[in-house]
Enzyme design. Structure first.
Site, PDB file in Angstrom:
ATOM      1  N   ASP A  63      -7.913   2.130   6.616  1.00 47.93           N
ATOM      2  CA  ASP A  63      -7.664   2.154   5.172  1.00 47.93           C
ATOM      3  C   ASP A  63      -6.916   0.908   4.721  1.00 47.93           C
ATOM      4  O   ASP A  63      -7.217   0.326   3.684  1.00 47.93           O
ATOM      5  CB  ASP A  63      -6.837   3.393   4.791  1.00 47.93           C
ATOM      6  CG  ASP A  63      -7.723   4.626   4.696  1.00 47.93           C
ATOM      7  OD1 ASP A  63      -8.965   4.458   4.649  1.00 47.93           O
ATOM      8  OD2 ASP A  63      -7.167   5.741   4.690  1.00 47.93           O
ATOM      9  N   GLU A  77       0.834  -1.190   0.000  1.00 51.74           N
ATOM     10  CA  GLU A  77       0.000   0.000   0.000  1.00 51.74           C
ATOM     11  C   GLU A  77       0.876   1.250   0.000  1.00 51.74           C
ATOM     12  O   GLU A  77       1.717   1.423   0.867  1.00 51.74           O
ATOM     13  CB  GLU A  77      -0.895  -0.005   1.253  1.00 51.74           C
ATOM     14  CG  GLU A  77      -1.661   1.293   1.444  1.00 51.74           C
ATOM     15  CD  GLU A  77      -2.364   1.371   2.805  1.00 51.74           C
ATOM     16  OE1 GLU A  77      -2.197   0.451   3.625  1.00 51.74           O
ATOM     17  OE2 GLU A  77      -3.068   2.372   3.024  1.00 51.74           O
ATOM     18  N   ASP A 105      -1.114  -0.940   5.757  1.00 54.88           N
ATOM     19  CA  ASP A 105      -1.013  -0.375   7.099  1.00 54.88           C
ATOM     20  C   ASP A 105      -2.008  -1.033   8.043  1.00 54.88           C
ATOM     21  O   ASP A 105      -3.045  -1.539   7.626  1.00 54.88           O
ATOM     22  CB  ASP A 105      -1.307   1.132   7.049  1.00 54.88           C
ATOM     23  CG  ASP A 105      -0.151   1.886   6.422  1.00 54.88           C
ATOM     24  OD1 ASP A 105       0.972   1.349   6.442  1.00 54.88           O
ATOM     25  OD2 ASP A 105      -0.384   2.994   5.896  1.00 54.88           O
ATOM     26  N   ASP A 139      -4.312   0.017   9.765  1.00 57.83           N
ATOM     27  CA  ASP A 139      -5.402   0.930  10.111  1.00 57.83           C
ATOM     28  C   ASP A 139      -6.615   0.617   9.237  1.00 57.83           C
ATOM     29  O   ASP A 139      -6.596  -0.340   8.465  1.00 57.83           O
ATOM     30  CB  ASP A 139      -4.956   2.391   9.947  1.00 57.83           C
ATOM     31  CG  ASP A 139      -4.489   2.677   8.516  1.00 57.83           C
ATOM     32  OD1 ASP A 139      -4.760   1.851   7.622  1.00 57.83           O
ATOM     33  OD2 ASP A 139      -3.868   3.728   8.303  1.00 57.83           O
TER      34      ASP A 139
END
Ligand code: 0RA
Length: 640
Positions: A509, A428, A505, A507
């Site tokens: 997203d 990403e 990541d 998180d």
């Protein structure tokens, strides 16, 4: 402890049998993961279902207990406690020998889908503690085992007669053995899904489920009077149907078939096969028999109605199944299985019999329901049209491919051509991608950075999907083609990387990107997942640098709080907000280096549930998605 004499003679073979199960549990229950663990419950439930099929039981209760055990209770005749000809209570034989059942089991389909008759002893061997309560002959009887070995003494080979009762039935409570299973926590969602499935296949049975481990205990009752018709209704819930649910049944040579199907206005095909109430994940001869019959019948109608002209090519099988949801449930007195997981029905007579029943019944049905026939044929026509377009698109794509392969030059491929050693990381963000390119071992690690979100394939049309730059690069890089509804060009033997690692990541997203990628793999290259090639990298959340001692990476909050508890002195805590914050060396150490990194293998336990969940999470229906994310928010990061 001294055993009863009459048991002594059997003792040694019994212990050998149980030991074999404990030594190679996978052979008996598939695996020692959560899937195998849940399987213990299904083994016991399936025996109660056999008692239902024999006409003596209409209710099964399943409880997940607070102490980690599971209880399965039925109102059948009760496992026989009488003296068996081997000189021991029949109940003991059922729980201690791998091939009990047989003589006692008068159900015509006693062998069922898999391990019936041996199920009880397998569960017993893999439990630290198992307790049976039997109501039968006007009395309650109890027996207990530890790791498969009886702990109660028999009197003259028989169980002691307990209190009086006018009821009958069997209750089994067992605690799975932590020495055998990776985890011993049953997964309620999986168990519920399987129990619901069982209820659909047995319309006169009521199954009650209760998770007593929760503070607030809620019970669920599964009773599906409409049987597999109800199953279709449930699978197609919220979809636009193009015809009513159709139900066919028949029996030839002792093989019974029940088929329910419906077409919906969507480009997808769901055909599920069951034999003796057990789901056949890899399909098999019953499914082939039905599919072949459907293709032949529809083509012959299309010809005689003049929809297909003499010069036209026939509809393909996939055309005819466009929009189809079908369940083929058969009862076979002697089922055989093949395939990697022994879930593919192999009986050739099933293909013939199901083919004949399907041809006869489909013809009878379509003769009387012209509207349904027309609806089905127009689904096939639409599929055929799209298929022809796609064939063109694919040819164009493949001819252009040589020049446009990774047209924007993002993929940094590895040097080695030995697929068994190669890995591709889908990273990403461009900055993390850049660091990863520096950090990697270019001999066997390829890096493909993706910017932002990739296309949601669940919502996009096929030509959009194929036009998407990221997806094109992945298909080309993996080298094994793809499969989708109307054709299967996927060939896993051509796969260029042993590991496909999603690196996002930690998180929201990142989770979204992982989900989008998994959706793409699941829909277009499902074998990548089922054959264990897809991984998720687990970058650390923290680095702790103690004033004295070794630096450490911590992968979640639990690890941090554990570190706080176990480390006395001062330490500096560094929190990583994303992969982009790590330099090349840190990235190598934590996510790329095979010796030190943490990868999670992605697997699919229940295809019916996986398909539902993909649909739920990635389809266009918003409210249920919100509910799911909310309910599963705590599990989501750990459980992708
Ligand atoms: C063999 C014979 C009979 C009952 C059962 C097995 C039986 C097994 C299980 C396992 C779970 N629940 C069960 N309920 C019944 C009946 C023999 C007879 O009464 O004639």
């Amino acid at each position: 402890m001294p055993q009863d004499n009459s048991y002594g003679a059997e003792n040694i073979t019994v212990l050998e049998g149980l030991e074999a199960v404990r030594r190679r549990p996978g052979m008996y229950i598939g695996s020692v993961s959560t899937k195998g663990l849940n399987h213990l419950i299904y083994e016991i439930v399936d025996n109660s279902v056999d008692e239902h099929l024999a006409g003596h039981c209409d209710r099964i209760n399943v409880y997940l207990e607070k102490d980690g055990s599971a209880t399965i209770e039925d109102n059948g005749r009760g496992i026989p406690v009488e003296m068996h000809e081997k000189g021991i209570s029949a109940e003991r034989l059922v729980f201690t020998t791998l091939h009990a059942g047989g003589k006692f089991d008068d159900s015509a389909y006693k062998t069922s889908g898999g391990l019936h008759g041996v199920g009880s002893s397998v569960v017993n061997a893999l439990s630290t503690h198992l307790k049976v309560t039997i109501k039968r002959n006007g009395h309650v009887y109890e027996d207990e085992y530890e790791r498969g070995i009886p702990v109660r003494e028999l009197k003259n080979g028989l169980l002691e007669e307990g209190p009086k009762t006018n009821k009958t039935g069997t209750t089994i409570n067992f605690t799975p053995d932590g020495e055998i299973f990776e985890k011993t926590v049953f997964k309620a969602e999986d168990v519920k899904s399987r129990l619901h499935e069982t209820a659909y296949l047995n319309p006169n049975l009521t199954i009650y489920f209760e998770d007593r481990r929760k503070d607030e205990v809620v019970g669920i009752t599964y009773h599906e009077e409409e049987g597999i018709r109800g199953f279709i209704k449930d699978i197609n819930k919220g979809k636009e149907s193009v015809c009513d649910i159709t139900f066919l049944k028949g029996e030839i040579d002792g093989i019974e078939a029940e088929i329910a199907f419906q077409y919906i206005n969507e480009f997808q095909e769901v055909v599920l096969g069951f034999c003796n109430n057990i789901y056949n994940a890899e399909g098999g001869t019953h499914i082939t028999g039905f599919k072949t019959a459907l293709t032949t019948v529809i083509n012959s109608y299309a010809k005689s109605l003049g929809i297909l002209k003499d010069k036209d090519a026939n509809f393909t099988g996939a055309d005819v199944r466009n929009g189809l949801t079908a369940i083929v449930s058969i009862k076979h007195p002697d089922p055989r299985f093949e395939g990697q997981t022994k879930t593919k029905l192999d009986n050739q007579d099933a293909a013939k019999v199901i083919g004949k029943i399907s041809t006869d019944e489909l013809t009878r049905f379509f003769d009387r329901n012209l509207d349904s026939l027309k609806a089905v044929i127009s689904c096939a026509e639409r599929a055929a049209k799209i298929r022809k377009n796609e064939e063109k698109t694919k040819t164009n794509m493949l001819t252009k491919q040589k020049f446009s392969f990774d047209s924007n030059g993002k993929l940094a491929n590895c040097i080695s051509k030995d697929a068994s050693k190669c890995e591709i990381f889908i990273v990403e963000g461009d900055s993390a991608g850049g660091s990863a390119k520096m950090a990697r071992n270019r001999e066997f690690q390829a890096i493909f950075p993706i910017r932002g979100k990739i296309l949601n394939v669940e919502k996009a049309s096929m030509d959009k999907v194929l036009a998407n730059a990221e997806i094109k690069t992945m298909i080309n890089a993996f080298g094994c083609g793809f499969s989708e509804g109307y054709g299967n060009d996927f060939d896993i033997s051509k796969l260029r990387y042993d590991k496909i690692v999603i690196m996002a990541d930690a998180d929201v997203d990142g989770a979204h990107i992982s989900t989008l990628l998994l959706t793409f793999f699941y829909r277009f290259m499902p074998d990548l997942i089922s054959e264990g090639h897809v991984y998720i990298a687990m970058p650390p959340l923290y680095k702790v640098i103690p004033s004295r001692g070794k630096e450490e990476y911590l992968y979640d909050d639990a690890a941090l709080s554990n570190y706080r508890k176990t480390h006395k002195g001062q330490f500096t805590l560094q929190r990583y907000k994303g992969l982009g914050e790590m330099d090349a060396e840190q990235l190598w150490e934590t996510t790329l280096n095979p010796d030190t990194r943490l990868l999670k293998l992605v697997s699919i336990e229940d295809p019916i549930m996986a398909s539902d969940t993909t649909e739920l999470l990635m389809g266009s229906d918003v409210p249920p998605r919100k509910a799911f994310i909310h309910e599963n928010a705590t599990e989501a990061m750990l459980d992708i």
